[in-house]
Motif scaffolding. Structure first.
Motif, PDB file in Angstrom:
ATOM      1  N   SER A  22       6.184  32.750  -9.272  1.00 54.64           N
ATOM      2  CA  SER A  22       5.188  33.758  -9.632  1.00 54.64           C
ATOM      3  C   SER A  22       5.575  34.475 -10.925  1.00 54.64           C
ATOM      4  CB  SER A  22       5.013  34.772  -8.496  1.00 54.64           C
ATOM      5  OG  SER A  22       6.236  35.428  -8.210  1.00 54.64           O
ATOM      6  N   THR A  23       6.882  34.714 -11.123  1.00 56.39           N
ATOM      7  CA  THR A  23       7.327  35.377 -12.344  1.00 56.39           C
ATOM      8  C   THR A  23       7.110  34.472 -13.558  1.00 56.39           C
ATOM      9  OG1 THR A  23       9.012  36.594 -11.104  1.00 56.39           O
ATOM     10  CG2 THR A  23       9.260  36.529 -13.483  1.00 56.39           C
ATOM     11  N   ALA A  24       7.406  33.183 -13.416  1.00 52.63           N
ATOM     12  CA  ALA A  24       7.193  32.238 -14.521  1.00 52.63           C
ATOM     13  C   ALA A  24       5.717  32.145 -14.891  1.00 52.63           C
ATOM     14  CB  ALA A  24       7.733  30.860 -14.135  1.00 52.63           C
ATOM     15  N   LEU A  25       4.847  32.121 -13.884  1.00 50.65           N
ATOM     16  CA  LEU A  25       3.405  32.063 -14.148  1.00 50.65           C
ATOM     17  C   LEU A  25       2.930  33.329 -14.847  1.00 50.65           C
ATOM     18  CD1 LEU A  25       2.111  30.467 -10.813  1.00 50.65           C
ATOM     19  CD2 LEU A  25       2.286  29.370 -13.060  1.00 50.65           C
ATOM     20  N   ALA A  26       3.443  34.483 -14.392  1.00 53.60           N
ATOM     21  CA  ALA A  26       3.085  35.747 -15.033  1.00 53.60           C
ATOM     22  C   ALA A  26       3.580  35.786 -16.474  1.00 53.60           C
ATOM     23  CB  ALA A  26       3.666  36.918 -14.238  1.00 53.60           C
ATOM     24  N   GLY A  28      17.696  19.088  -6.178  1.00 54.37           N
ATOM     25  CA  GLY A  28      17.608  17.801  -6.841  1.00 54.37           C
ATOM     26  C   GLY A  28      17.248  17.959  -8.301  1.00 54.37           C
ATOM     27  N   LEU A  29      16.919  16.837  -8.922  1.00 49.59           N
ATOM     28  CA  LEU A  29      16.548  16.836 -10.334  1.00 49.59           C
ATOM     29  C   LEU A  29      15.311  17.691 -10.576  1.00 49.59           C
ATOM     30  CD1 LEU A  29      16.907  15.773 -13.210  1.00 49.59           C
ATOM     31  CD2 LEU A  29      15.531  13.771 -12.544  1.00 49.59           C
ATOM     32  N   SER A  30      14.323  17.593  -9.672  1.00 51.60           N
ATOM     33  CA  SER A  30      13.093  18.379  -9.837  1.00 51.60           C
ATOM     34  C   SER A  30      13.382  19.875  -9.791  1.00 51.60           C
ATOM     35  CB  SER A  30      12.081  18.006  -8.751  1.00 51.60           C
ATOM     36  OG  SER A  30      12.619  18.253  -7.456  1.00 51.60           O
ATOM     37  N   GLY A  31      14.320  20.277  -8.928  1.00 54.58           N
ATOM     38  CA  GLY A  31      14.689  21.693  -8.843  1.00 54.58           C
ATOM     39  C   GLY A  31      15.345  22.176 -10.120  1.00 54.58           C
ATOM     40  N   ARG A  32      16.226  21.358 -10.695  1.00 56.03           N
ATOM     41  CA  ARG A  32      16.907  21.731 -11.948  1.00 56.03           C
ATOM     42  C   ARG A  32      15.908  21.848 -13.101  1.00 56.03           C
ATOM     43  NH1 ARG A  32      20.694  18.001  -9.781  1.00 56.03           N
ATOM     44  NH2 ARG A  32      22.705  18.995  -9.283  1.00 56.03           N
ATOM     45  N   VAL A  33      14.982  20.883 -13.150  1.00 53.84           N
ATOM     46  CA  VAL A  33      13.969  20.907 -14.212  1.00 53.84           C
ATOM     47  C   VAL A  33      13.093  22.150 -14.078  1.00 53.84           C
ATOM     48  CG1 VAL A  33      11.923  19.751 -15.128  1.00 53.84           C
ATOM     49  CG2 VAL A  33      13.944  18.408 -14.527  1.00 53.84           C
ATOM     50  N   ALA A  34      12.680  22.449 -12.839  1.00 57.81           N
ATOM     51  CA  ALA A  34      11.827  23.621 -12.605  1.00 57.81           C
ATOM     52  C   ALA A  34      12.546  24.915 -12.980  1.00 57.81           C
ATOM     53  CB  ALA A  34      11.392  23.661 -11.143  1.00 57.81           C
ATOM     54  N   SER A  46      15.162  25.255 -15.069  1.00 58.06           N
ATOM     55  CA  SER A  46      15.406  25.286 -16.509  1.00 58.06           C
ATOM     56  C   SER A  46      14.147  25.673 -17.272  1.00 58.06           C
ATOM     57  CB  SER A  46      15.917  23.920 -16.993  1.00 58.06           C
ATOM     58  OG  SER A  46      17.116  23.568 -16.340  1.00 58.06           O
ATOM     59  N   THR A  47      13.019  25.099 -16.859  1.00 58.66           N
ATOM     60  CA  THR A  47      11.748  25.424 -17.501  1.00 58.66           C
ATOM     61  C   THR A  47      11.399  26.896 -17.300  1.00 58.66           C
ATOM     62  OG1 THR A  47      10.967  23.167 -17.090  1.00 58.66           O
ATOM     63  CG2 THR A  47       9.308  24.819 -17.648  1.00 58.66           C
ATOM     64  N   GLY A  48      11.572  27.363 -16.070  1.00 55.86           N
ATOM     65  CA  GLY A  48      11.282  28.772 -15.772  1.00 55.86           C
ATOM     66  C   GLY A  48      12.169  29.714 -16.560  1.00 55.86           C
ATOM     67  N   ILE A  49      13.451  29.372 -16.701  1.00 54.34           N
ATOM     68  CA  ILE A  49      14.390  30.209 -17.464  1.00 54.34           C
ATOM     69  C   ILE A  49      13.949  30.317 -18.916  1.00 54.34           C
ATOM     70  CG2 ILE A  49      16.726  30.238 -18.419  1.00 54.34           C
ATOM     71  CD1 ILE A  49      17.677  29.172 -15.675  1.00 54.34           C
ATOM     72  N   VAL A  50      13.557  29.197 -19.523  1.00 57.22           N
ATOM     73  CA  VAL A  50      13.104  29.204 -20.916  1.00 57.22           C
ATOM     74  C   VAL A  50      11.875  30.099 -21.065  1.00 57.22           C
ATOM     75  CG1 VAL A  50      12.142  27.811 -22.779  1.00 57.22           C
ATOM     76  CG2 VAL A  50      14.060  26.936 -21.442  1.00 57.22           C
ATOM     77  N   ILE A  51      10.896  29.914 -20.191  1.00 54.35           N
ATOM     78  CA  ILE A  51       9.644  30.673 -20.279  1.00 54.35           C
ATOM     79  C   ILE A  51       9.904  32.171 -20.119  1.00 54.35           C
ATOM     80  CG2 ILE A  51       7.446  31.128 -19.105  1.00 54.35           C
ATOM     81  CD1 ILE A  51       7.413  28.115 -18.365  1.00 54.35           C
ATOM     82  N   ALA A  81      18.232  36.437 -14.246  1.00 57.75           N
ATOM     83  CA  ALA A  81      19.632  36.380 -13.798  1.00 57.75           C
ATOM     84  C   ALA A  81      19.755  35.612 -12.494  1.00 57.75           C
ATOM     85  CB  ALA A  81      20.172  37.803 -13.625  1.00 57.75           C
ATOM     86  N   SER A  82      18.805  35.825 -11.585  1.00 52.12           N
ATOM     87  CA  SER A  82      18.844  35.121 -10.306  1.00 52.12           C
ATOM     88  C   SER A  82      18.606  33.626 -10.496  1.00 52.12           C
ATOM     89  CB  SER A  82      17.790  35.709  -9.358  1.00 52.12           C
ATOM     90  OG  SER A  82      17.825  35.061  -8.106  1.00 52.12           O
ATOM     91  N   MET A  83      17.654  33.272 -11.355  1.00 52.86           N
ATOM     92  CA  MET A  83      17.372  31.861 -11.615  1.00 52.86           C
ATOM     93  C   MET A  83      18.560  31.175 -12.286  1.00 52.86           C
ATOM     94  SD  MET A  83      13.420  32.260 -12.903  1.00 52.86           S
ATOM     95  CE  MET A  83      13.074  30.518 -13.124  1.00 52.86           C
ATOM     96  N   LEU A  84      19.201  31.894 -13.211  1.00 50.92           N
ATOM     97  CA  LEU A  84      20.366  31.341 -13.884  1.00 50.92           C
ATOM     98  C   LEU A  84      21.493  31.102 -12.891  1.00 50.92           C
ATOM     99  CD1 LEU A  84      21.473  30.533 -16.669  1.00 50.92           C
ATOM    100  CD2 LEU A  84      22.247  32.892 -16.967  1.00 50.92           C
TER     101      LEU A  84
END
Length: 350
Positions: A79-83, A131-137, A139-144, A118-121
């Protein structure tokens, strides 16, 4: 509401941790200050804000199941990434600094974003159960979210996040990854978003803060026990002031001066108990699995953004306070669950 009902039914109980007493005293002291406030309606509204994030803490601390905690965290991350995506789009379209209305002004928005960041990091660095999908999600969220945080042009909350990453580095845990993920994205974001350049090294706001802090200290000296009441702080800068002359501010731009001026000595004691109680739990929590480590360090990030950023801004209120109390409560709930499991194993061995 569910928590209150469960307490009445005695299906749940308030834990006896120092941080819990701190939060309870914080709410009680807010009511005491309201009783003596000049504008009781404003102060009572502030008390309800305190109640809101205090209840979130106790609700979160009642959850010890790892899967349930994961669901809560991932819901917050998504929800935070979408916001943040919407905030970036809106800020670029109107050519102004980023502000997500439901999180408050840009400073408050930045605090919330950085607590989630900080929590996502922490989850990305410490948790092995993805898994790989979790890491990608992640990493993408952290960048955004980091890009969105930079676009708020808020420097104060960044200080807490930088201290958090520095502790990660000093603790010698995943040094390379933490540097690469945070420093690289942060520098790139600041470089691309050149509006931040002019503000990054400006010290004019410190002149304003020093004047505001002096006024807050006068409030405390004149009302040392109960303070002036929540949301009753007001200060107009002198007309000959070198920065923003004649402007009126409604908070002390410091967590500690804000609590002292509006809630007095009782509020200071309550805040001290919250800080000491969090540190006590954090030190005593020695998780054996990767998820526990991720949760522990994520909660520490939230704590640092509240307490370190609190040196320069008012932090423990509104939605970013809820983000902090949620993280602190989930850490405590997990800690209680770990202790219960250990006690069960000891009984089984006996």
């Amino acid at each position: 509401l569910v928590l209150v009902i469960e307490l009445i039914r005695k299906q749940e109980r308030i834990n006896n941790e120092t941080i819990s007493y701190g939060f309870m005293l914080l709410f009680i002291s807010s009511l005491i200050s309201t009783a003596f406030a000049q504008n009781t309606v404003r102060s009572f509204n502030g008390s309800m804000d305190v109640l809101k994030y205090v209840l979130v803490f106790f609700a979160a601390s009642s959850i010890s199941n790892e899967d349930r905690i994961k669901k809560i965290l991932w819901a917050a991350y998504i929800s935070t990434a979408l916001a943040a995506i919407w905030g970036i789009y809106h800020a670029l379209s109107i050519n102004k600094q980023l502000e997500i209305h439901s999180l408050g002004n840009w400073n408050y928005t930045s605090m919330f974003l950085n607590i989630m960041l900080a929590s996502m990091l922490s989850t990305l660095l410490f948790s092995d159960k993805k898994g790989l999908s979790g890491r990608v999600a992640l990493s993408t969220g952290i960048v955004i979210i980091l890009v969105a945080s930079v676009m708020t042009l808020s420097r104060a909350s960044m200080i807490g996040l930088i201290v958090y990453v520095a502790i990660l580095i000093l603790s010698r845990r995943r040094i390379g990854k933490s540097l690469l993920i945070f420093a690289g994205i942060f520098i790139a974001s600041v470089f691309v978003y050149k509006t931040m350049w002019s503000k990054l090294f400006s010290m004019q706001s410190m002149l304003t803060r020093i004047d505001i802090w002096g006024h807050a200290f006068e409030y405390f000296i004149n009302n040392p026990i109960a303070g002036i009441g929540l949301n009753n702080f007001v200060h107009t800068l002198p007309v000959d002031f070198p920065v923003d002359p004649g402007d009126t501010v409604y908070d002390a731009h410091s967590l500690y001066f804000q609590i002292a001026s509006e809630m007095g000595t009782a509020g200071i004691i309550a805040l001290g108990l919250v800080i000491a109680g969090f540190i006590k739990i954090w030190v005593n929590l020695r998780p054996s699995d990767s998820f526990g480590k991720a949760l522990r360090f994520g909660a520490m990030g939230a704590f640092l953004i509240i307490t370190v950023t609190g040196l320069l801004d008012t932090t423990l209120h509104h939605e970013h306070a809820i983000a902090f109390t949620m993280m602190a409560g989930l850490m405590l709930g997990y800690h209680r669950g770990q202790k219960t499991d250990q006690q069960k194993k000891q009984m089984e061995n006996l």
